[in-house]
Design a protein around this motif. Structure first.
Motif, PDB file in Angstrom:
ATOM      1  N   TYR A  70     -23.499  37.178  34.356  1.00 60.00           N
ATOM      2  CA  TYR A  70     -22.441  36.485  33.635  1.00 60.00           C
ATOM      3  C   TYR A  70     -22.816  35.012  33.587  1.00 60.00           C
ATOM      4  O   TYR A  70     -23.359  34.473  34.551  1.00 60.00           O
ATOM      5  CB  TYR A  70     -21.094  36.640  34.349  1.00 60.00           C
ATOM      6  N   LEU A  71     -22.490  34.376  32.501  1.00 58.23           N
ATOM      7  CA  LEU A  71     -22.775  32.958  32.320  1.00 58.23           C
ATOM      8  C   LEU A  71     -21.474  32.189  32.513  1.00 58.23           C
ATOM      9  O   LEU A  71     -20.468  32.481  31.851  1.00 58.23           O
ATOM     10  CB  LEU A  71     -23.317  32.734  30.901  1.00 58.23           C
ATOM     11  N   TYR A  72     -21.485  31.208  33.433  1.00 57.34           N
ATOM     12  CA  TYR A  72     -20.300  30.370  33.615  1.00 57.34           C
ATOM     13  C   TYR A  72     -20.110  29.495  32.383  1.00 57.34           C
ATOM     14  O   TYR A  72     -21.032  28.808  31.942  1.00 57.34           O
ATOM     15  CB  TYR A  72     -20.438  29.468  34.848  1.00 57.34           C
ATOM     16  N   LEU A  73     -18.912  29.511  31.835  1.00 59.11           N
ATOM     17  CA  LEU A  73     -18.594  28.708  30.663  1.00 59.11           C
ATOM     18  C   LEU A  73     -17.686  27.528  30.981  1.00 59.11           C
ATOM     19  O   LEU A  73     -17.793  26.475  30.373  1.00 59.11           O
ATOM     20  CB  LEU A  73     -17.909  29.569  29.595  1.00 59.11           C
ATOM     21  N   GLU A  74     -16.768  27.737  31.922  1.00 61.19           N
ATOM     22  CA  GLU A  74     -15.783  26.701  32.233  1.00 61.19           C
ATOM     23  C   GLU A  74     -15.510  26.715  33.733  1.00 61.19           C
ATOM     24  O   GLU A  74     -15.221  27.761  34.298  1.00 61.19           O
ATOM     25  CB  GLU A  74     -14.495  26.976  31.448  1.00 61.19           C
ATOM     26  N   ARG A  80      -9.371  26.630  37.031  1.00 61.79           N
ATOM     27  CA  ARG A  80      -9.801  27.609  36.017  1.00 61.79           C
ATOM     28  C   ARG A  80     -11.290  27.899  36.155  1.00 61.79           C
ATOM     29  O   ARG A  80     -12.096  26.997  36.333  1.00 61.79           O
ATOM     30  CB  ARG A  80      -9.513  27.081  34.624  1.00 61.79           C
ATOM     31  N   LEU A  81     -11.618  29.185  36.034  1.00 64.90           N
ATOM     32  CA  LEU A  81     -13.002  29.643  36.073  1.00 64.90           C
ATOM     33  C   LEU A  81     -13.175  30.668  34.960  1.00 64.90           C
ATOM     34  O   LEU A  81     -12.398  31.615  34.860  1.00 64.90           O
ATOM     35  CB  LEU A  81     -13.306  30.279  37.428  1.00 64.90           C
ATOM     36  N   THR A  82     -14.189  30.466  34.104  1.00 69.85           N
ATOM     37  CA  THR A  82     -14.448  31.390  33.003  1.00 69.85           C
ATOM     38  C   THR A  82     -15.932  31.713  32.964  1.00 69.85           C
ATOM     39  O   THR A  82     -16.768  30.811  33.068  1.00 69.85           O
ATOM     40  CB  THR A  82     -14.028  30.771  31.648  1.00 69.85           C
ATOM     41  N   PHE A  83     -16.230  33.008  32.841  1.00 68.65           N
ATOM     42  CA  PHE A  83     -17.622  33.435  32.702  1.00 68.65           C
ATOM     43  C   PHE A  83     -17.684  34.621  31.751  1.00 68.65           C
ATOM     44  O   PHE A  83     -16.689  35.291  31.511  1.00 68.65           O
ATOM     45  CB  PHE A  83     -18.273  33.751  34.049  1.00 68.65           C
ATOM     46  N   THR A  84     -18.879  34.852  31.191  1.00 70.55           N
ATOM     47  CA  THR A  84     -19.026  35.893  30.176  1.00 70.55           C
ATOM     48  C   THR A  84     -20.348  36.628  30.317  1.00 70.55           C
ATOM     49  O   THR A  84     -21.338  36.052  30.774  1.00 70.55           O
ATOM     50  CB  THR A  84     -18.917  35.290  28.753  1.00 70.55           C
ATOM     51  N   SER A  85     -20.344  37.879  29.900  1.00 71.57           N
ATOM     52  CA  SER A  85     -21.589  38.641  29.803  1.00 71.57           C
ATOM     53  C   SER A  85     -22.070  38.688  28.361  1.00 71.57           C
ATOM     54  O   SER A  85     -23.080  39.303  28.056  1.00 71.57           O
ATOM     55  CB  SER A  85     -21.389  40.063  30.327  1.00 71.57           C
ATOM     56  N   ALA A  86     -21.335  38.033  27.465  1.00 76.29           N
ATOM     57  CA  ALA A  86     -21.677  38.052  26.040  1.00 76.29           C
ATOM     58  C   ALA A  86     -22.818  37.097  25.697  1.00 76.29           C
ATOM     59  O   ALA A  86     -23.386  37.198  24.615  1.00 76.29           O
ATOM     60  CB  ALA A  86     -20.450  37.703  25.208  1.00 76.29           C
ATOM     61  N   LEU A  87     -23.158  36.199  26.607  1.00 73.60           N
ATOM     62  CA  LEU A  87     -24.239  35.236  26.391  1.00 73.60           C
ATOM     63  C   LEU A  87     -25.201  35.236  27.565  1.00 73.60           C
ATOM     64  O   LEU A  87     -24.804  35.444  28.702  1.00 73.60           O
ATOM     65  CB  LEU A  87     -23.690  33.815  26.227  1.00 73.60           C
ATOM     66  N   MET A  88     -26.456  34.951  27.273  1.00 76.83           N
ATOM     67  CA  MET A  88     -27.488  34.806  28.293  1.00 76.83           C
ATOM     68  C   MET A  88     -27.686  33.304  28.575  1.00 76.83           C
ATOM     69  O   MET A  88     -27.191  32.476  27.824  1.00 76.83           O
ATOM     70  CB  MET A  88     -28.800  35.447  27.820  1.00 76.83           C
ATOM     71  N   PRO A  89     -28.420  32.969  29.632  1.00 79.11           N
ATOM     72  CA  PRO A  89     -28.610  31.551  29.961  1.00 79.11           C
ATOM     73  C   PRO A  89     -29.196  30.712  28.835  1.00 79.11           C
ATOM     74  O   PRO A  89     -28.899  29.525  28.713  1.00 79.11           O
ATOM     75  CB  PRO A  89     -29.553  31.579  31.164  1.00 79.11           C
ATOM     76  N   ASP A  90     -29.996  31.327  27.970  1.00 74.90           N
ATOM     77  CA  ASP A  90     -30.556  30.573  26.836  1.00 74.90           C
ATOM     78  C   ASP A  90     -29.607  30.595  25.635  1.00 74.90           C
ATOM     79  O   ASP A  90     -29.972  30.185  24.540  1.00 74.90           O
ATOM     80  CB  ASP A  90     -31.929  31.117  26.443  1.00 74.90           C
ATOM     81  N   LEU A  91     -28.377  31.076  25.862  1.00 72.16           N
ATOM     82  CA  LEU A  91     -27.307  31.187  24.873  1.00 72.16           C
ATOM     83  C   LEU A  91     -27.577  32.237  23.787  1.00 72.16           C
ATOM     84  O   LEU A  91     -26.890  32.281  22.775  1.00 72.16           O
ATOM     85  CB  LEU A  91     -26.971  29.822  24.247  1.00 72.16           C
TER      86      LEU A  91
END
Length: 173
Positions: A70-74, A80-91
């Motif tokens: 998961y990539l931390y977004l916020e 608040r903590l937000t992360f996603t599996s929809a993006l990789m570290p290189d975006l």
């Protein structure tokens, strides 16, 4: 047509400070205790807690290891903590089979913390799959475990505070 993504929100009232709840959301050692552990599988979590850092879970089962990134977004400490599996570290796009975004909002309340996790899925069928499988039961179990552990830690801290002597000023000559 609505552009809103399907999501599942729950609310948990935790008798612990937002700082303690935050530790359980961000500290790898504490995540290893409660994250994805409903079925007592061998999960290991690691964190690189920064925007675009990686939150990784590794499932070890028999001879196989499966990593979920998961990539931390916020990151707003204790809020608040937000992360996603929809993006990789290189975006670039992440795993399309597991494209989800998870947010945790923490609100300080008189009794402790109101924790509001929000799981966003790419479509309703994915959200239905999560809700109809053991993944949903595991999610609830894990959040309940987080709650119990955070409350236990808060109680231990409060007990230590109550045992500490109150400092007094020396008498003036």
């Amino acid at each position: 047509m609505s552009t809103q993504k399907p999501h599942a929100i729950s609310t948990h009232l935790i008798k612990a400070s937002p700082e303690i709840v935050w530790k359980f959301l961000t500290d790898a050692a504490l995540l290893n205790i409660w994250w994805l552990n409903a079925e007592k599988l061998a999960y290991k979590c690691s964190t690189d807690l920064k925007v675009f850092g990686i939150f990784r879970t590794i499932l070890e089962h028999k001879q196989n290891k499966t990593a979920y990134d998961y990539l931390y977004l916020e990151i707003i400490p204790n809020r608040r903590l937000t992360f996603t599996s929809a993006l990789m570290p290189d975006l670039s796009p992440g795993n399309p089979a597991l494209a989800e975004t998870i947010s945790f909002d923490l609100f300080e309340i008189e009794q402790g913390t109101r924790l509001v996790p929000d799981l966003k899925a790419k479509n309703f069928s994915e959200l239905e799959t999560i809700a109809s499988t053991s993944a949903h039961r595991a999610w609830i179990y894990n959040l309940t475990t987080l709650q119990k552990l955070a409350e236990q830690m808060q109680a231990e801290i409060n007990q230590l505070k109550n045992q500490m002597p109150v400092p007094t000023r020396p008498a003036q000559p």
